[in-house]
Design a protein around this motif. Structure first.
Motif, PDB file in Angstrom:
ATOM      1  N   GLU A 128       9.607  -1.222 -12.115  1.00  0.00           N
ATOM      2  CA  GLU A 128      10.681  -1.007 -13.087  1.00  0.00           C
ATOM      3  C   GLU A 128      10.158  -1.072 -14.518  1.00  0.00           C
ATOM      4  OE1 GLU A 128      14.805  -3.222 -14.541  1.00  0.00           O
ATOM      5  OE2 GLU A 128      13.926  -3.695 -12.575  1.00  0.00           O
ATOM      6  N   ASP A 129       9.273  -2.025 -14.800  1.00  0.00           N
ATOM      7  CA  ASP A 129       8.807  -2.230 -16.175  1.00  0.00           C
ATOM      8  C   ASP A 129       7.750  -1.228 -16.627  1.00  0.00           C
ATOM      9  OD1 ASP A 129      10.493  -4.371 -16.338  1.00  0.00           O
ATOM     10  OD2 ASP A 129       8.943  -5.911 -16.129  1.00  0.00           O
ATOM     11  N   TYR A 130       6.876  -0.803 -15.707  1.00  0.00           N
ATOM     12  CA  TYR A 130       5.707  -0.039 -16.127  1.00  0.00           C
ATOM     13  C   TYR A 130       5.521   1.326 -15.454  1.00  0.00           C
ATOM     14  CZ  TYR A 130       4.579  -4.757 -17.684  1.00  0.00           C
ATOM     15  OH  TYR A 130       4.635  -5.989 -18.251  1.00  0.00           O
ATOM     16  N   SER A 133       0.817  -1.210   0.000  1.00  0.00           N
ATOM     17  CA  SER A 133       0.000   0.000   0.000  1.00  0.00           C
ATOM     18  C   SER A 133       0.849   1.257   0.000  1.00  0.00           C
ATOM     19  CB  SER A 133      -0.926  -0.002   1.209  1.00  0.00           C
ATOM     20  OG  SER A 133      -1.873  -1.050   1.122  1.00  0.00           O
ATOM     21  N   ASP A 134       1.948   1.243   0.790  1.00  0.00           N
ATOM     22  CA  ASP A 134       2.827   2.415   0.830  1.00  0.00           C
ATOM     23  C   ASP A 134       3.445   2.678  -0.537  1.00  0.00           C
ATOM     24  OD1 ASP A 134       2.358   2.871   3.514  1.00  0.00           O
ATOM     25  OD2 ASP A 134       4.030   1.630   4.180  1.00  0.00           O
ATOM     26  N   ILE A 135       3.843   1.596  -1.234  1.00  0.00           N
ATOM     27  CA  ILE A 135       4.432   1.743  -2.562  1.00  0.00           C
ATOM     28  C   ILE A 135       3.402   2.294  -3.543  1.00  0.00           C
ATOM     29  CG2 ILE A 135       5.418   0.477  -4.514  1.00  0.00           C
ATOM     30  CD1 ILE A 135       6.657  -1.443  -2.468  1.00  0.00           C
ATOM     31  N   THR A 136       2.186   1.761  -3.473  1.00  0.00           N
ATOM     32  CA  THR A 136       1.115   2.227  -4.360  1.00  0.00           C
ATOM     33  C   THR A 136       0.821   3.699  -4.127  1.00  0.00           C
ATOM     34  OG1 THR A 136       0.140   0.019  -4.274  1.00  0.00           O
ATOM     35  CG2 THR A 136      -1.240   1.786  -5.133  1.00  0.00           C
ATOM     36  N   LEU A 137       0.791   4.108  -2.871  1.00  0.00           N
ATOM     37  CA  LEU A 137       0.535   5.508  -2.542  1.00  0.00           C
ATOM     38  C   LEU A 137       1.661   6.394  -3.075  1.00  0.00           C
ATOM     39  CD1 LEU A 137      -1.362   7.450  -1.093  1.00  0.00           C
ATOM     40  CD2 LEU A 137      -0.048   7.075   0.998  1.00  0.00           C
ATOM     41  N   ALA A 138       2.901   5.909  -2.980  1.00  0.00           N
ATOM     42  CA  ALA A 138       4.034   6.676  -3.491  1.00  0.00           C
ATOM     43  C   ALA A 138       3.929   6.852  -5.003  1.00  0.00           C
ATOM     44  CB  ALA A 138       5.344   5.969  -3.135  1.00  0.00           C
ATOM     45  N   LEU A 139       3.470   5.809  -5.711  1.00  0.00           N
ATOM     46  CA  LEU A 139       3.287   5.912  -7.158  1.00  0.00           C
ATOM     47  C   LEU A 139       2.202   6.934  -7.492  1.00  0.00           C
ATOM     48  CD1 LEU A 139       3.476   2.151  -8.216  1.00  0.00           C
ATOM     49  CD2 LEU A 139       5.169   3.924  -8.673  1.00  0.00           C
ATOM     50  N   GLU A 140       1.114   6.913  -6.727  1.00  0.00           N
ATOM     51  CA  GLU A 140       0.023   7.863  -6.955  1.00  0.00           C
ATOM     52  C   GLU A 140       0.512   9.295  -6.791  1.00  0.00           C
ATOM     53  OE1 GLU A 140      -3.143  10.603  -5.727  1.00  0.00           O
ATOM     54  OE2 GLU A 140      -1.855   9.608  -4.260  1.00  0.00           O
ATOM     55  N   VAL A 178       9.663  -9.205  -5.063  1.00  0.00           N
ATOM     56  CA  VAL A 178      10.348  -9.163  -6.361  1.00  0.00           C
ATOM     57  C   VAL A 178       9.361  -8.787  -7.465  1.00  0.00           C
ATOM     58  CG1 VAL A 178      11.615 -10.521  -8.066  1.00  0.00           C
ATOM     59  CG2 VAL A 178      12.062 -10.835  -5.620  1.00  0.00           C
ATOM     60  N   PHE A 179       8.134  -9.310  -7.374  1.00  0.00           N
ATOM     61  CA  PHE A 179       7.085  -8.980  -8.349  1.00  0.00           C
ATOM     62  C   PHE A 179       6.817  -7.481  -8.372  1.00  0.00           C
ATOM     63  CE2 PHE A 179       2.460  -8.137  -8.735  1.00  0.00           C
ATOM     64  CZ  PHE A 179       2.286  -8.443 -10.077  1.00  0.00           C
ATOM     65  N   VAL A 180       6.670  -6.883  -7.194  1.00  0.00           N
ATOM     66  CA  VAL A 180       6.384  -5.447  -7.106  1.00  0.00           C
ATOM     67  C   VAL A 180       7.546  -4.629  -7.659  1.00  0.00           C
ATOM     68  CG1 VAL A 180       5.997  -3.529  -5.512  1.00  0.00           C
ATOM     69  CG2 VAL A 180       4.795  -5.697  -5.172  1.00  0.00           C
ATOM     70  N   GLU A 181       8.767  -5.022  -7.329  1.00  0.00           N
ATOM     71  CA  GLU A 181       9.943  -4.298  -7.806  1.00  0.00           C
ATOM     72  C   GLU A 181      10.022  -4.313  -9.332  1.00  0.00           C
ATOM     73  OE1 GLU A 181      14.800  -4.726  -7.435  1.00  0.00           O
ATOM     74  OE2 GLU A 181      13.517  -5.421  -5.779  1.00  0.00           O
ATOM     75  N   LYS A 182       9.771  -5.474  -9.915  1.00  0.00           N
ATOM     76  CA  LYS A 182       9.819  -5.581 -11.378  1.00  0.00           C
ATOM     77  C   LYS A 182       8.660  -4.832 -12.022  1.00  0.00           C
ATOM     78  CE  LYS A 182      10.183  -8.876 -15.194  1.00  0.00           C
ATOM     79  NZ  LYS A 182      11.074  -7.929 -15.885  1.00  0.00           N
ATOM     80  N   LEU A 183       7.494  -4.853 -11.379  1.00  0.00           N
ATOM     81  CA  LEU A 183       6.328  -4.135 -11.877  1.00  0.00           C
ATOM     82  C   LEU A 183       6.624  -2.641 -12.000  1.00  0.00           C
ATOM     83  CD1 LEU A 183       3.325  -5.054 -12.482  1.00  0.00           C
ATOM     84  CD2 LEU A 183       2.774  -4.142 -10.229  1.00  0.00           C
TER      85      LEU A 183
END
Length: 319
Positions: free
Chosen positions: A111-113, A1-8, A104-109
């Motif tokens: 990085e890729d998108y 959730s923290d990562i998603t909020l940072a992206l937003e 690892v999934f979140v990190e690659k997500l």
């Protein structure tokens, strides 16, 4: 959730497509004090028991985004398969099978998108801007004709020469805008600065109305008496802003003593909606290539534009 909020906060648009009871989810967003992400962080949502592919289509229409702008993240393999088959333009990453694979999934997500190399002021306001667009759509339902609706918005357009503060956003738009983009030429900040040093005119337009400030949402580049680039963000389409923007640029160039201007439409897989834009705005078709590209001319000495009271236009900045 923290990562998603940072992206937003960096301008990534968040949308929710969930099979659930809407009332339950809204209550959780609004009442649970421990939620990191709440309704205010979500640009659009569909929370129901409908087909998720159909829901994504509705979200795309609400946000006025192409399907290739979406990354669908879901832990249910059948839902992912449905979206893959129904909406092939949507990116559907394979969700990890085991919890230990998730970091690892979140990190690659990311990085890729979702990697953002530079965040502009407009990016920081993007979620609020898309939510304001939803309010505008609701408002439009109250009016029987488009002109009355547009007049009710109190639209203010600021057109100015590019400045140091606006160059990053203009470069970003040339690289990312596909639908309302007449030539789809891509430029970096250094490209634009070099062009301006060489005498090219680079204009940008900012849009605000009673629902909010959309920021810089369009640009026009004039090089050697030719419109090199003319583009507008999909967030402000549908209100005639592109027509007013072009007209004001033509008036400005005419007042500078320019006699003639040429322009080009270069077709892509995504900009078919602007194929007749110049014809509809006073330009004469001068030639057409086998690939569908079109060349236009306009005589500025005889150009006339009657200002439209539905818009307030501010011309600012210095060359």
């Amino acid at each position: 959730s923290d990562i998603t909020l940072a992206l937003e906060k960096k301008g990534v648009i968040l949308a929710v497509c969930s099979k659930n009871n809407e009332e339950d989810v809204l209550e959780c967003w609004r009442e649970n004090p421990f939620n990191v992400i709440t309704e205010k962080n979500i640009a659009a949502y569909r929370i129901n028991w409908n087909n998720k592919a159909d829901n994504i289509c509705e979200i795309a229409a609400e946000l006025n985004l192409g399907m290739d702008s979406f990354v669908f993240i879901d832990d249910n393999p059948s839902e992912r398969e449905l979206v893959k088959r129904s909406l092939p333009q949507v990116i559907v990453p394979d969700f990890p099978s085991h919890p230990h694979e998730f970091p690892v999934f979140v990190e690659k997500l990311i990085e890729d998108y979702f990697t953002v190399y530079e965040c502009t002021e407009t990016d920081l306001k993007k979620t609020a801007s898309y939510k304001a667009n939803a309010l505008r759509k609701n408002e439009s339902a109250k009016f029987v004709d488009l002109d009355s609706f547009i007049a009710s918005l109190n639209i203010c357009l600021t057109i100015e020469y590019a400045a140091e503060v606006s160059i990053p956003r203009i470069a970003q738009m040339t690289q990312k805008t596909n639908q309302f983009n007449l030539t789809t030429r891509r430029y970096t900040e250094s490209d634009l600065l070099h062009m301006i040093d060489g005498g090219t005119d680079v204009f940008c337009i900012s849009v605000r109305d009673k629902f909010g400030d959309s920021g810089i949402t369009g640009c026009c580049i004039i090089a050697n008496d030719e419109i090199d680039t003319f583009l507008l963000s999909c967030r402000v389409l549908g209100k005639g802003i592109e027509r007013v923007f072009l007209a004001q640029i033509l008036v400005l160039l005419k007042n500078q003593g320019r006699a003639k201007l040429t322009a080009k439409y270069i077709p892509t897989a995504k900009n078919a909606q602007v194929i007749n834009f110049y014809e509809a705005n006073g330009f004469i078709l001068a030639g057409e290539a086998p690939d569908g590209s079109k060349i236009y001319e306009i005589d500025l000495s005889s150009y006339r534009y009657r200002s439209d009271s539905k818009y307030t236009v501010i011309i600012g900045g210095k060359k």
